[in-house]
Design an enzyme around this catalytic site. Structure first.
Site, PDB file in Angstrom:
ATOM      1  N   LYS A 249      31.191  46.462  -8.572  1.00  0.00           N
ATOM      2  CA  LYS A 249      30.720  47.617  -7.800  1.00  0.00           C
ATOM      3  C   LYS A 249      29.889  47.149  -6.605  1.00  0.00           C
ATOM      4  O   LYS A 249      29.406  46.010  -6.592  1.00  0.00           O
ATOM      5  CB  LYS A 249      29.891  48.519  -8.703  1.00  0.00           C
ATOM      6  CG  LYS A 249      28.659  47.812  -9.254  1.00  0.00           C
ATOM      7  CD  LYS A 249      27.982  48.625 -10.341  1.00  0.00           C
ATOM      8  CE  LYS A 249      26.769  47.874 -10.825  1.00  0.00           C
ATOM      9  NZ  LYS A 249      26.236  48.418 -12.070  1.00  0.00           N
TER      10      LYS A 249
ATOM     11  N   ARG B 236      20.182  58.513 -17.433  1.00  0.00           N
ATOM     12  CA  ARG B 236      20.715  58.502 -16.084  1.00  0.00           C
ATOM     13  C   ARG B 236      21.993  59.324 -16.117  1.00  0.00           C
ATOM     14  O   ARG B 236      21.974  60.491 -15.829  1.00  0.00           O
ATOM     15  CB  ARG B 236      20.970  57.045 -15.653  1.00  0.00           C
ATOM     16  CG  ARG B 236      21.191  56.857 -14.200  1.00  0.00           C
ATOM     17  CD  ARG B 236      21.229  55.382 -13.818  1.00  0.00           C
ATOM     18  NE  ARG B 236      22.369  54.672 -14.415  1.00  0.00           N
ATOM     19  CZ  ARG B 236      22.679  53.400 -14.156  1.00  0.00           C
ATOM     20  NH1 ARG B 236      21.929  52.689 -13.342  1.00  0.00           N
ATOM     21  NH2 ARG B 236      23.718  52.830 -14.710  1.00  0.00           N
TER      22      ARG B 236
ATOM     23  N   TYR C 128       6.300  42.336  17.262  1.00  0.00           N
ATOM     24  CA  TYR C 128       5.854  43.727  17.309  1.00  0.00           C
ATOM     25  C   TYR C 128       4.491  43.917  16.647  1.00  0.00           C
ATOM     26  O   TYR C 128       4.197  43.270  15.640  1.00  0.00           O
ATOM     27  CB  TYR C 128       6.833  44.608  16.531  1.00  0.00           C
ATOM     28  CG  TYR C 128       8.087  44.971  17.279  1.00  0.00           C
ATOM     29  CD1 TYR C 128       8.039  45.655  18.484  1.00  0.00           C
ATOM     30  CD2 TYR C 128       9.331  44.652  16.744  1.00  0.00           C
ATOM     31  CE1 TYR C 128       9.211  46.006  19.148  1.00  0.00           C
ATOM     32  CE2 TYR C 128      10.506  45.004  17.382  1.00  0.00           C
ATOM     33  CZ  TYR C 128      10.440  45.673  18.593  1.00  0.00           C
ATOM     34  OH  TYR C 128      11.583  46.027  19.236  1.00  0.00           O
TER      35      TYR C 128
ATOM     36  N   MET D 247      14.607  44.159  13.979  1.00  0.00           N
ATOM     37  CA  MET D 247      15.880  44.664  13.483  1.00  0.00           C
ATOM     38  C   MET D 247      16.940  43.558  13.398  1.00  0.00           C
ATOM     39  O   MET D 247      17.635  43.437  12.404  1.00  0.00           O
ATOM     40  CB  MET D 247      16.375  45.799  14.380  1.00  0.00           C
ATOM     41  CG  MET D 247      17.567  46.529  13.797  1.00  0.00           C
ATOM     42  SD  MET D 247      18.226  47.787  14.888  1.00  0.00           S
ATOM     43  CE  MET D 247      16.916  49.009  14.864  1.00  0.00           C
TER      44      MET D 247
HETATM   45  C1  LIG Z   1      25.942  47.545 -13.063  1.00  0.00           C
HETATM   46  C2  LIG Z   1      26.281  47.836 -14.433  1.00  0.00           C
HETATM   47  C3  LIG Z   1      26.426  46.806 -15.383  1.00  0.00           C
HETATM   48  C4  LIG Z   1      26.156  45.354 -15.091  1.00  0.00           C
HETATM   49  O1  LIG Z   1      24.808  45.080 -15.173  1.00  0.00           O
HETATM   50  P1  LIG Z   1      24.236  43.590 -14.951  1.00  0.00           P
HETATM   51  O2  LIG Z   1      22.831  43.654 -15.333  1.00  0.00           O
HETATM   52  O3  LIG Z   1      24.426  43.300 -13.500  1.00  0.00           O
HETATM   53  O4  LIG Z   1      25.057  42.715 -15.791  1.00  0.00           O
HETATM   54  C5  LIG Z   1      26.861  47.158 -16.640  1.00  0.00           C
HETATM   55  N1  LIG Z   1      27.103  48.435 -16.964  1.00  0.00           N
HETATM   56  C6  LIG Z   1      26.948  49.455 -16.086  1.00  0.00           C
HETATM   57  C7  LIG Z   1      27.224  50.837 -16.519  1.00  0.00           C
HETATM   58  C8  LIG Z   1      26.522  49.191 -14.797  1.00  0.00           C
HETATM   59  O5  LIG Z   1      26.369  50.195 -13.931  1.00  0.00           O
END
Ligand SMILES: *Cc1c(COP(=O)(O)O)cnc(C)c1O
Length: 822
Positions: A490, A588, A717, A766
């Site tokens: 992801k 979550r 800056y 930046m």
């Molecule tokens: C990102 C994620 C993981 C991986 O987590 P890591 O700590 O990077 O191994 C596993 N399960 C879900 C649902 C996630 O969103």
């Protein structure tokens, strides 16, 4: 001729049980079913690495490989009755045993090179220095592992006078096995990385492990400034040759060095005589490697003047194969520094893995390979190219042009030299293809690469694909048999890339990929990724694409479930795979425990949805203080799963572990684990001493301007930072828009220039920021490291009061990614 044995002889060497249908002479050892060169003369070792070699035997047999070394409990399929099998207890040790036997038949001087960095460069440079007078055999590329070393040793033949082999380890216990095979007579110990955050005891342990390679050498060459007491303390060799820039006691005492217009000049004392030497490099790593090579040559008794002369012509070594974006939607694989048949094979193999464009083009120069007639050589090359299904061949050079009739690619063209190709390049109109550039050094293919590649902004994120592969294999090695692995790619693979990473993961066989959004999944499908892909946040508006691209949604709420059920029903799709997310305490996304009965009912009413997996996410799997809570999450999850299984009447894949849970909770592996940040070399649950992960990403930029600044003058800056003494600052090409967080300003962050740390000064802007380089020797355009294996992402995260995940994923898309493979 390298190793050449009858199968019966090999069988006797291995003490194998055998079933030999017909005698053959074996010339090639094969460990990867995708790298067949001369099938009928190859012996395949069915290694059980991350792909089980035994599974590929029928496929290999179909490709005319007839001889196999297998585990003794392998059930030979009846249709393979005509094949040869050698049955052994374990396959990898058998490969090593054969290599050790082959090595033992030759009485040559063997140099073994190990250390944390620089192994390949030192090996190649020693080769460059020795080969004018001696017939040298050496490891191809960075073949230094438990399987790479045996394949390297197999190349030794009677003509060789000296061998140079690399040894690399990633786990304790491995060096002893390498030593037993290589049987080095001379040791060369390269750089020993002294990580600052590591305890002495683990450093000592790692050093001890590496030094096992040298237990029987008659000569050890090392840089005394690296690890002086520890080496002499741990190793008692008959003779050592030391190099130092600090101590007069060293055999080669380098008392002065200066950089002058791209070169470094050394003055040294050796046997009470003053020696000079000059190398065409100025960076610290090259200096260290070159001094080691200089010392080794002297230790071998070479003529001092000749060595100094040759040092001046040392060539840059790039064992790297880089993947870059090209113009006109092409991808460029750049391997323009060396060319022999071994490395061509490796490069073609890499090309095969990168499937983002259907068309494959190879630009190949003459190959220099000693010992083969040119017609024989190009026949072999043509075979390789044919096996790898290259669509277009562009040959550059006299020899390859003379042998063009061997090549049967659908398109082919030949050019006398690189200049003639460059003139014609615009007319060739490359478009939508993957182009492999493979040339011997003197063909200067980097000039072609420059024309074909997109211009890069000078801040680059380099991704080491070997390291990624290594980390994947590490986690696979701690999974129980049968446990599946989902790789989390992801957010652009945690900032490191999309199909490039997914392609490597697919090649190395993982079971699932997971992306955050549907469009990330679509991008992977368009790049030829065929693995199952789970989507963590499937938007209702993207259901159409979800089904069109065979993406599998995570379902976390009734709202989402109902909408998807209606959509799938309208499309008349049956058994559409879904992954249910259970909230066991993260709060979550996901169904709560009390909602499970209602969930069961809904699923029963909608059989068009098929539950492929059920999972939950741990809130604090990495921290011991929350272990009770983690365990409670796990128990709740198991309860929910059995309730669902009972209601649905079928089983599904269950998974709960992320990276740190894989390391800390073996009992939570269930049917599958979800590996995220560990793939990229970061796992805070592993303590330093046992950490064999390799950092994957290096972020580098460069100096745009140097300035002298007086004490008291403000910098940047807001005018809130200044030098305490008169000094100099470097402005570098990275700012917060690239992902270098503003909190790193005003001395909170540091970067590495020529091996030295330079703190930031003033606020980060930046697109750029300033470093205090008062005490460092630097020049404009010098490379600047933001993070790498020494200055770690974990350290930056600590400086910024955040976590490594955020540092990685913040690197903006305008920073070019370059992937490499060694
Ligand atoms: C990102 C994620 C993981 C991986 O987590 P890591 O700590 O990077 O191994 C596993 N399960 C879900 C649902 C996630 O969103």
């Amino acid at each position: 001729m390298p190793g050449k044995y009858s199968l019966t002889a090999i069988s006797e060497i291995l003490g194998a049980k055998r079933s030999i249908a017909r005698e053959v002479t074996i010339e090639h050892l094969l460990t990867d079913s995708r790298r067949i060169t001369n099938a009928s003369k190859s012996l395949f070792f069915a290694l059980e690495g991350n792909r089980n070699g035994h599974d590929f035997i029928p496929e290999l047999y179909a490709a005319c490989v007839f001889s196999f070394v297998v585990k003794e409990d392998y059930q030979i399929p009846p249709e393979l009755g005509n094949a040869n099998f050698l049955l052994v207890k374990e396959v990898l040790p058998a490969l090593q045993q054969l290599a050790a036997y082959h090595r033992s038949k030759f009485n040559l001087e063997v140099i073994a090179v190990t250390g944390s960095n620089g192994k390949t460069v030192v090996k190649e440079w020693l080769y460059q220095l020795l080969s004018p007078d001696k017939n040298v055999v050496r490891s191809p590329k960075s073949y230094n592992s438990q399987t790479g070393v045996p394949l390297s040793l197999w190349q030794i033949d009677a003509q060789n006078e000296i061998g140079i082999f690399e040894a690399g380890i990633s786990l304790p216990g491995e060096m002893e096995r390498l030593e037993a095979m290589i049987k080095p007579t001379i040791g060369v110990f390269t750089h020993f990385a002294a990580a600052h955050d590591e305890g002495f005891s683990s450093r000592k342990q790692k050093l001890g492990e590496k030094l096992k390679l040298f237990k029987n050498v008659h000569l050890l060459v090392y840089n005394q400034d690296q690890a002086p007491e520890e080496i002499s303390e741990q190793l008692n060799v008959l003779k050592s040759f030391t190099i130092s820039r600090k101590s007069e006691q060293a055999d080669l005492f380098v008392f002065d060095w200066k950089t002058i217009s791209g070169k470094t000049k050394f003055q040294a004392l050796y046997q009470q005589k003053e020696l000079n030497c000059c190398i065409p490099f100025t960076d610290e790593a090259s200096i260290e490697n070159a001094l080691l090579c200089w010392g080794t040559m002297l230790a071998l008794g070479a003529d001092t003047a000749t060595v100094s002369q040759r040092m001046e012509t040392l060539n840059a070594v790039s064992m790297r194969l880089e993947l870059k974006n090209g113009t006109h939607n092409c991808s460029i694989i750049d391997d323009s520094y060396n060319s022999d048949i071994n490395s061509l094979e490796i490069a073609l193999n890499f090309l095969e893995r990168q499937k983002q464009h259907p068309k494959k083009t190879l630009i190949l120069s003459d190959i220099y390979q000693s010992g083969l007639k040119s017609s024989e050589l190009y026949k072999q090359v043509a075979d390789l190219i044919k096996q790898n299904k290259i669509d277009k061949l562009i040959g550059v050079g006299k020899e390859i042009s003379e042998n063009q009739t061997f090549f049967q690619t659908p398109e082919k063209q030949f050019f006398e030299d690189t200049d003639s190709l460059l003139k014609q390049l615009p007319a060739l109109q490359f478009k939508d293809e993957t182009i492999l550039l493979k040339g011997s050094r003197n063909f200067e293919f980097e000039r072609i690469s420059r024309v074909l590649s997109q211009k890069t902004h000078e801040t680059i994120l380099e991704i080491n694909l070997n390291a990624l592969q290594h980390n994947l294999n590490y986690y696979k090695s701690i999974l129980k048999p049968g446990v599946k692995l989902m790789a989390m790619v992801k957010a652009f693979s945690y900032g490191s890339g999309s199909f490039e990473i997914a392609g490597i993961l697919q090649f190395n066989t993982v079971d699932f990929l997971a992306v955050a959004y549907v469009d990330e999944g679509v991008a992977l499908r368009n790049a030829g990724i065929t693995l199952p892909i789970m989507v963590l946040n499937p938007e209702v508006t993207a259901f159409e694409e979800l089904t069109k691209y065979q993406l599998e949604p995570e379902i976390y709420s009734f709202n989402l479930l109902e909408k998807l059920a209606v959509f799938i029903n309208e499309k008349s799709i049956s058994s559409f795979p879904v992954h249910l997310k259970i909230d066991t305490g993260m709060h979550r996304l996901g169904f709560e425990f009390y909602e499970v009965a209602q969930l069961c009912q809904l699923l029963k009413n909608n059989p068009q949805l098929k539950v492929k997996s059920v999972f939950s996410h741990l809130a604090a799997s990495g921290s011991a203080e929350h272990d009770d809570f983690t365990f409670q999450q796990f128990n709740t999850f198991k309860k929910v799963c059995s309730q669902l299984e009972k209601a649905l009447g079928y089983t599904f894949i269950k998974h709960i572990s992320n990276t740190s849970a894989i390391s800390r909770w073996p009992e939570m592996q269930l049917d599958m684990v979800r590996l995220g940040i560990g793939l990229y070399g970061i796992d805070t649950a592993i303590d330093q001493e046992n950490n064999f992960l390799q950092p994957v990403a290096t972020l580098k930029t460069s100096i745009s301007q140097l300035k002298k600044v007086k004490a008291g003058e403000t910098i940047g800056y807001g005018r809130n930072d200044m030098l305490e003494k008169d000094g100099k600052i470097a402005t570098v090409r990275i700012g917060y828009a690239d992902g270098y967080l503003r909190v790193f300003g005003n001395g909170n962050g540091k970067m590495l220039i020529n091996g030295k740390y330079a703190p930031t000064i003033g606020h980060v802007s930046m697109d750029m920021c300033m470093l205090d380089v008062s005490d460092i020797e630097v020049q404009e355009d010098d490379e600047v490291i933001v993070f790498n294996e020494e200055l770690r992402i974990e350290t930056l995260a600590a400086q910024a009061g955040t976590i490594p995940y955020e540092i990685l994923t913040n690197i903006s898309q305008r920073v070019k990614r370059v992937y490499y493979y060694e």
